[in-house]
Design an enzyme around this catalytic site. Structure first.
Site, PDB file in Angstrom:
ATOM      1  N   GLY A 225       0.805  -1.222   0.000  1.00 43.25           N
ATOM      2  CA  GLY A 225       0.000   0.000   0.000  1.00 43.25           C
ATOM      3  C   GLY A 225       0.832   1.262   0.000  1.00 43.25           C
ATOM      4  O   GLY A 225       2.042   1.226  -0.235  1.00 43.25           O
ATOM      5  N   ASN A 226       0.185   2.386   0.214  1.00 41.57           N
ATOM      6  CA  ASN A 226       0.900   3.660   0.280  1.00 41.57           C
ATOM      7  C   ASN A 226       0.270   4.543   1.344  1.00 41.57           C
ATOM      8  O   ASN A 226      -0.751   4.175   1.930  1.00 41.57           O
ATOM      9  CB  ASN A 226       0.912   4.339  -1.098  1.00 41.57           C
TER      10      ASN A 226
END
Ligand code: CTP
Length: 422
Positions: A225-226
């Site tokens: 993810g980020n």
């Protein structure tokens, strides 16, 4: 309201029972039209008992009632769940050899389909082309989502949950401005912003904003993810709504509390592939698309149905990733005349001139109408209230430069959007 539920022959047919039950529970008159294949997965008596109406698959039953067109003509809404690859192909080509086929051709009602199939079938160019034809024709898609599939497989292709299908389908009919437009799963009314349709420089303009950051799962509990929180995108959505726009937010893993109070249809998504479907579905009828979301450029090549065990990995492990579609590039390529598309470029480059050069290269690659270059870093851009931007147009000219709260940045971007629309 009269709702036709078409069920086609995939394993997810057993879950369509939930769609029927939910619609009946909400007080709708439901007629189920399964294909022959669907009845191999779920029994006809079950569908009759739940829908409280007789169920047939054939155009040769009740011929005197002209059933092959009567059902479609009576319908206020048609939902097809699950929609197999075969049924999407048949719909795209207008085939009508069974009752579901004739019903779909004989109806003027909005059609909502919930695809379900193996990832390879979903990604096959033939299916992509059929989906594009259906979308172009105004058919609404819900899902598919990433998750466990039949057998040991996992990935994109799982049918959306019955509750989400029903909410999305009813949202299509939600309100006078909604027909053919509102495809979301969660409409959030607001008290703080101006009501839709009131005066404002975006009055009546249909705006789609993607917000948040995608999560690319590789097993049921883990993802790549980020750090995007979705705050900038939501600030744009809130300001657009306050200026009178009809707003859809495609929200990738955005905390539910952050969307509360924004007058928008919120479509929650998880992965880049889910976001791509939701954005393309909403963009088909949008005047403006703002791609604020941090979309993962890559996803794990394989999604495991069970948790990955470290014993099988040793001291190092390698995760193979494959490229995701570039939603912004695809939107730009398919842009309708007059549609305004805004891209974002999150750059860690601290030097302004060098950052603008990166932005210039990006807008040359993906010629959006506006590219908002956004300075990010370990301590800039993410999870904060403040933001700093430079806005570029094709050709590379900087047309706006500002910093401030995310609301101030949103207002600056939407001022440019309003100008671009005139
Ligand atoms: N975007 C997208 N689909 C992707 C990746 C990004 O639509 N698969 C959109 C983002 O929403 C954003 C813009 O494209 O509006 C960002 O452009 P991109 O070139 O992908 O930026 P980076 O990922 O930062 O590119 P790079 O890593 O090459 O700098």
């Amino acid at each position: 309201m009269t709702v036709i539920v078409g069920i086609t022959g995939g394993i997810a047919a057993y879950k369509a029972v939930g769609v029927v039950r939910d619609l009946v529970k909400r007080g709708h008159e439901v007629h189920v039209v399964p294909t022959e294949g669907a009845l191999r997965f779920v029994g006809l008596p079950t569908l009759e008992a739940l829908s409280r109406n007789p169920v047939t698959t054939s155009v040769w039953d009740d011929v005197s009632e002209v059933r092959h067109v009567a059902l479609g003509r009576r319908a206020d809404l048609v939902v097809v769940a699950p929609a197999t690859a075969d049924s999407l192909a048949r719909m795209a080509n207008g085939l009508a050899s069974d009752l579901l086929g004739t019903t779909l051709l004989a109806t003027d009602a909005p059609v909502v389909v919930a695809p379900a199939m193996h990832p390879q079938m979903w990604e096959h160019p033939a299916t992509r082309a059929n989906v594009a034809v259906l979308r172009e024709r105004g058919v609404h898609l819900v899902g598919p989502v990433v998750g466990a599939l039949t057998g040991d497989d996992a990935g994109i292709g799982r049918m959306a949950e019955p509750e989400d299908i029903v909410t999305a389908a009813l949202a299509v009919l939600d309100g006078p401005d909604a027909a053919g437009r509102r495809t979301g799963t969660d409409r959030v009314p607001t008290s703080g912003t101006r009501a839709r349709g009131e005066q404002g420089d975006l009055s009546g303009v249909r705006v789609v904003v993607s917000a948040g950051g995608t999560r690319e799962p590789f097993d049921p509990v883990r993802f790549v993810g980020n750090r995007s929180s979705g705050r900038q995108g939501l600030a744009i959505a809130a300001d657009a709504a306050a200026r009178g726009a009809v707003v859809t937010v495609v929200a990738a893993n955005v905390e539910a509390g952050l969307t509360a109070g924004i007058d928008a249809t919120v479509v929650p998504v998880g992965s880049a592939l889910e976001l791509a479907e939701a954005v393309h579905a909403a963009a088909a009828e949008a005047d403006v698309v703002v791609m604020t979301a941090a979309v993962a450029d890559y996803r794990p090549a394989e999604v495991l149905a069970e948790k990955l065990k470290k014993d099988a990995q040793g001291e190092r492990m390698t995760l193979e990733l494959v490229r995701n579609p570039d939603v912004l590039a695809d939107l730009v390529a398919a842009r309708r005349t007059g549609q305004v598309i805004v891209g974002f470029a999150a750059e860690t480059e601290p030097d302004r001139a060098a950052r603008i050069e990166l932005g210039r290269a990006k807008i040359a690659r993906k010629p959006a109408d506006l590219l908002v270059v956004n300075h990010v870093g370990w301590s800039a851009g993410f999870e904060r209230e403040e933001n700093a931007i430079e806005v570029l147009v094709p050709g590379g000219e900087v047309v706006r430069e500002t910093s401030g709260t995310k609301a101030e940045v949103a207002a600056a971007v939407l001022d440019l959007v309003a100008t671009a629309l005139t």
